[in-house]
Design an enzyme around this catalytic site. Sequence first.
Site, short mmCIF file in Angstrom:
data_model
loop_
_atom_site.label_atom_id
_atom_site.label_comp_id
_atom_site.label_asym_id
_atom_site.label_seq_id
_atom_site.Cartn_x
_atom_site.Cartn_y
_atom_site.Cartn_z
N CYS A 103 -14.27 8.34 7.70
CA CYS A 103 -15.68 8.69 7.58
C CYS A 103 -16.59 7.54 8.04
O CYS A 103 -16.77 7.33 9.23
CB CYS A 103 -15.99 9.14 6.16
N HIS A 204 -11.83 13.20 5.22
CA HIS A 204 -11.29 12.41 4.11
C HIS A 204 -9.83 12.76 3.80
O HIS A 204 -9.55 13.48 2.83
CB HIS A 204 -12.16 12.60 2.87
N GLU A 206 -7.68 11.00 2.42
CA GLU A 206 -7.21 10.35 1.20
C GLU A 206 -7.21 11.30 0.00
O GLU A 206 -6.42 11.15 -0.93
CB GLU A 206 -8.05 9.11 0.88
#
Length: 238
Positions: A103, A204, A206
Amino acid sequence: MPPDRNRPLVGVLANTEVMDGVPNQAVREVYLRAVVDVAGCAVVMLPCPFTAGLCGDVVDRLDGVVLTGHQSDIGGADPDRDLAALAIITVAVDRGVPLLGVCRGLQEMNVAYGGTLRSVAGHREDVSLSRVEQYLPRHPVSVTSAGVLHGIVGATEISVNSLHGKAIDVLADGLAVEAVAEDGVIEAVSVVNSTAFALGVQWHPEWYAATDPVARGILAAFGSACHARFSLTRRRTA
């Protein structure tokens, strides 16, 4: 989480968070878990105020670098993060240390190589939803054929969870487009001619690294690159 001498060591760049009027250096736990549990690496947090001026020494001790996302924008409320990120990106790439930008991290990669950013509508999170729901994959992106990302995900279209208010405007000369959203927003880039893994994604991975195939593939590929770096440096020092 103390470093594991039998695993590659990844530095995760922090952000400045003001709590009770005092600046703190913070990283969301989801990034740390993704690096440890999915990439298979040990992890340390890189505090921004002490990283920019020492990034050469810092990078030489690492097998990988992650640039985290954050609600702050480049040139905004976190100048220490700006300085640290822009310094560590080129050092990591020049020294062959794997780099993953998430990001804000993708945007920093573009700026570090001379590109520009713009505001973008339609990619913000729905604040009426919980965090868990906000970060579910929600929109498609087209993946560049034969690119780095295509080699990881094995598909020309994937669904991602990009949540951001800034995007790449002018792409830096040193970067290649790896994925694009339906509205033309660049969603992933790689560093051209990098000797190591150097990928930035606007979304994202993660958050659902352990369960989402695309996110898991990205973290696993990054981890493999860190393991290769770790093995190489151990052989050199043995």
